[in-house]
Design an enzyme around this catalytic site. Sequence first.
Site, PDB file in Angstrom:
ATOM      1  N   GLU B  34     120.912  99.825   6.823  1.00 30.50           N
ATOM      2  CA  GLU B  34     121.742  99.231   7.878  1.00 30.50           C
ATOM      3  C   GLU B  34     122.877  98.464   7.227  1.00 30.50           C
ATOM      4  O   GLU B  34     122.656  97.714   6.282  1.00 30.50           O
ATOM      5  CB  GLU B  34     120.862  98.286   8.732  1.00 30.50           C
ATOM      6  CG  GLU B  34     121.607  97.370   9.663  1.00 30.50           C
ATOM      7  CD  GLU B  34     122.490  98.099  10.665  1.00 30.50           C
ATOM      8  OE1 GLU B  34     122.010  99.055  11.309  1.00 30.50           O
ATOM      9  OE2 GLU B  34     123.675  97.717  10.790  1.00 30.50           O
ATOM     10  N   HIS B  52     115.845 102.116  32.543  1.00 24.89           N
ATOM     11  CA  HIS B  52     116.229 102.941  33.685  1.00 24.89           C
ATOM     12  C   HIS B  52     115.084 103.835  34.152  1.00 24.89           C
ATOM     13  O   HIS B  52     114.208 104.186  33.377  1.00 24.89           O
ATOM     14  CB  HIS B  52     117.439 103.806  33.314  1.00 24.89           C
ATOM     15  CG  HIS B  52     118.669 103.006  33.045  1.00 24.89           C
ATOM     16  ND1 HIS B  52     119.398 102.412  34.051  1.00 24.89           N
ATOM     17  CD2 HIS B  52     119.280 102.653  31.882  1.00 24.89           C
ATOM     18  CE1 HIS B  52     120.418 101.747  33.528  1.00 24.89           C
ATOM     19  NE2 HIS B  52     120.368 101.870  32.201  1.00 24.89           N
ATOM     20  N   ARG B 313     129.789 101.515  23.965  1.00 29.15           N
ATOM     21  CA  ARG B 313     128.954 102.712  24.130  1.00 29.15           C
ATOM     22  C   ARG B 313     129.504 103.807  23.219  1.00 29.15           C
ATOM     23  O   ARG B 313     130.706 104.042  23.211  1.00 29.15           O
ATOM     24  CB  ARG B 313     129.024 103.201  25.572  1.00 29.15           C
ATOM     25  CG  ARG B 313     128.859 102.124  26.628  1.00 29.15           C
ATOM     26  CD  ARG B 313     129.276 102.683  28.001  1.00 29.15           C
ATOM     27  NE  ARG B 313     129.102 101.705  29.062  1.00 29.15           N
ATOM     28  CZ  ARG B 313     130.077 100.910  29.507  1.00 29.15           C
ATOM     29  NH1 ARG B 313     131.283 100.962  28.974  1.00 29.15           N
ATOM     30  NH2 ARG B 313     129.849 100.055  30.477  1.00 29.15           N
ATOM     31  N   ILE B 344     124.112 108.687  21.429  1.00 21.94           N
ATOM     32  CA  ILE B 344     122.967 108.098  22.155  1.00 21.94           C
ATOM     33  C   ILE B 344     123.457 106.823  22.841  1.00 21.94           C
ATOM     34  O   ILE B 344     123.298 105.719  22.336  1.00 21.94           O
ATOM     35  CB  ILE B 344     121.790 107.781  21.209  1.00 21.94           C
ATOM     36  CG1 ILE B 344     121.504 108.942  20.252  1.00 21.94           C
ATOM     37  CG2 ILE B 344     120.539 107.418  22.019  1.00 21.94           C
ATOM     38  CD1 ILE B 344     120.994 110.211  20.872  1.00 21.94           C
ATOM     39  N   CYS B 451     121.685  71.900  19.613  1.00 17.76           N
ATOM     40  CA  CYS B 451     120.641  72.321  18.666  1.00 17.76           C
ATOM     41  C   CYS B 451     121.168  72.936  17.386  1.00 17.76           C
ATOM     42  O   CYS B 451     120.455  72.947  16.394  1.00 17.76           O
ATOM     43  CB  CYS B 451     119.620  73.233  19.331  1.00 17.76           C
ATOM     44  SG  CYS B 451     120.278  74.789  19.919  1.00 17.76           S
TER      45      CYS B 451
END
Lengths: 125, 489, 414
Positions: B34, B52, B313, B344, B451
């Site tokens: 990656e 979905h 996308r 995908i 924080c």
Amino acid sequence: MKKKNLVCIVCPNGCDAEVLMEDGSEIKILSIDGCTCDKGKEWVEQELTHPMRTIASGIPVEQGDFKLVSVRTDAPIPLGKIFDVMTVIKRRRVKAPVNIGDILVPNPAGTACNIIATRNVKFTE
Amino acid sequence: MENQYDVIVIGAGVVGNAIARELSKTCVSIAVIEKELDVSMGTSSRNSGVIHSGIHYKPGTLRATLNVLGNSLMADLCQDLKVKIDYIGKLTVAQDEEEVKSLYMLKDQGETNGVPGLAILDPDAMGKIQPNVGGIKALHSPSTGIICPYSFTIALAENAHANGCRFYLGHEVTSIQKKDGRFEIEAGGKKLTSRILINSAGLYSAEICRMLGINEYTIYPCRGEYLILDKRLKGALNLLVYPAPHVGKAGLGIHLTNTVSGNILIGPSNEYRQDPEDYACTADIMARLRKEGHILLPELKTTDFIRSFSGLRPKQTPPEIGGFKDFVIESREDVKGFINLVGIESPGLTSSPAIALMIRDMVEKLLPLTPKTDFNGRRSGMAGHFHELSDEEKADLVAQNPDYGEVVCRCEQITKKEVLDAIENPLGVRTINSIKYRSRAMMGRCQGGFCLPRIVQILEKEFGYRPEDYLLKNRTSPLFFGKMRQDIK
Amino acid sequence: MQTIKRDLVIIGGGPAGLAAAVSARKSGLDDILLIERDRILGGILNQCIHDGFGLHTFKEALTGPEYAQRFINEFQSLGIEAMLETIVLSLDKDRALTVSSKKGFLKIQAGAVILAMGCRERTAGAISLPGTRPSGVYTAGAAQNFVNLQNIMIGKHIVILGSGDIGLIMARRMTLEGAKVEAVFELLPTPSGLARNVQQCLNDYNIPLFLSTSVFELHGKDRLTGVTVATVDERFQMIPETRRFVPCDTLLLSVGLIPENELSLNAGVRLEPATSGASVDDQFMTSSPGIFSCGNVLHVHDLVDHVSEEAALVGRSVVDFLSGRTLSTLPARIPMVTGKDVRYVLPQNISGKEDVTLSLRVTRPMRNASVLVTDRGRKVARKKLIRLHPAEMIRIKVKAKDIETAEKLEVSVQ
């Protein structure tokens, strides 16, 4: 005659002062308008002749429960001296414990003030 | 052997990790490469998080088949992985007779695809499910769910890792050669080799193809922007409400989406971009989303918008054509051992467990797969967060570990223990965003104002961080520029 | 789970909580518990190391930590109980609290509660700042924490959006530490912070302040590389031809404070849209009986001295409430409403039986005008002011003898 507008920084009211002065390079004040207190008027006079400021910063503490002790000048310093005083503050390191009011640097950069602690820092292992 | 694997997966998104986890059930050696410092940094974390039902896809397509199968696999998978999933259902609402027709079309299509429980509802029945929903008819799909997409992706990766998969994070693939039946991959200055190479690089999948001389694919990044709403509005929506589809529109239209954490999302927009990492949010679209939000949620206040984000996308169709193309999932004949996934996009999240099964079959045709006897598909820990437990359960946990008693993130009520767990994650990722995505700290209405300084302190005190060590998301996004006052001897 | 009882629980150990506790004790109340989530008392004052605090209260210019310490000393010398590193998870309308700390979970039943949780900063997300999401974008208060408490340098080339006081203070602070503050941009046509801070934090250091100007885009995928700024017209719409790029590695946001009232809402406390704080009577009691509010959680103050004063009054009110005097003798029957040029006035309802000091803010800067309090057209109080500014809270006293028969009081600027 010339006019100058200043924002008073003595207190949070921030009065708008309007000053009338004689022409010429020397500062001769004719009148001060807009100040709502005597302290403000004094400040305006000083601001025109030799402006003064207080500053606040931090100094690293060894073995303290805070990493930095916050500090300030205990009296106003000349506006033009601020960065000289900061240079002195930046070089300083202290050891815990430190108490509010402790003088950490006397007369920084030759000014008539002390750098004092504004936080209590306890000693830790 | 070091850096030599049976299977290498490029891309640690939801699909890549689902594949890695599926293969980690077998005895093959696997690595995931990656380019980002963490998993789930692209499309996988930047979406609506909707599982979905599968009504929208043409029967017989991969998208239809994998969506419906993926949906049915999710419940068990999420239980094993300790990921929260909520099958809240969805109403697709028609405003006129023309749209009612499309509802019946969707229902038929969904039933052909095998979607369970579909029903067309009249306004009375709609109102019972979701008060004040407009429209004249709606299609109810009870199998639609919501999930936290990055929690799910991280969980897949961590479980794959626990079962022996190796992760090379921060390793960008720069070249791929096929030599003597093995793939030689250069990534982040390392040379890795594998027998099988799986391209799951999402927005960069076409680029990976080109490294192997496959030039037939192009990815057109298409951006969707979202606004995140304050949890105050939790409960305004019982289920998802989408407008009925309009002809010729690629996205599903701007709508409200519940999240499992209780925030509501408004979005997404739909806009083609050149740059596959153009995650900017724009003034025009945010203004449009705000406007739509006020229409869809009348009780919305301006202070309810807590953040915006965008995702891209990986579309296979250029803007002038629009619409959808089916997923490409292929085991290449011309480059033996290269399993290729292109385009995908939605419903990739829902389909991911089914895609993983499909890839496993493809791998099995190339390489014998023997099941691993000691595979453990279950993650330890809890699904969800400490603050969701009952007072009694909380009290018990605090008694066991005082770090559960210290709340670090007050908006999301995330405890120090949860922050520590996120810092000490199995993949060894230590960016601020990795802590955020794992713990939910900094995700509330104050966006870390309170924080982040505390998390910075924890990293310093307990992990020895110096100011220059803090990274937001990658090596070139430092949080700080060193100490204000340097140490002097 | 263990349950304890206290006559008074104060949530928050900043200036409001401390002053309320000290005042309640001095008014004769023994059983007081203050809950603070930090490891030290003093709240946000701990990181406000600049001076200018205490001019009203102590007649000297103190820094935040010094001002806090004076109250902490008094608080401790009075032997008031405090739970540090403890967070209140919930509060209900019957004043039952759940709190959490390393020591465990605890339920507390309180006779009265004072809300003193302070406020939080508006964020980039809250103002939907367009552009990328790089590192180097901080709220001014978070930046102040890193610099003043953690010895961390947050950036070298800094742009500040919003001219709130914290932003102005940070402009000076970063300049003194050697950073270059490129400019301060303010959407409104007037500065949001105090005039003295514009003078001593910006003008003294030649830091430009651009009014009617805002940031319209963040640039940089990783670390911030710059911002696009532009001037706005009178409807706050960007004037496209004024767009320009300002390179910087850090953006500080000083775009407003929001009272932190999530706990209050669960306790059924009604909030005022104009202040985002509770609606209170002249005892500073909220719509939930026995729950009081003061300090920045009630309305955002510009001076801590006013916070302390308000909180001291609340401390006394609580003692009255616990002794049963308040509700029977001081029903808050007179509503306060805002008139011309007044954004809000507080308290929102008063009894008319005691003198009351109203706090209010105007909607726009004005000069030589009067704040007027009227009852059905009859003048009840008036205060002449040379300058009126939305950044500066105005206080006006109203005497009980003038409002005994009042039905509704309107506050306006004439």
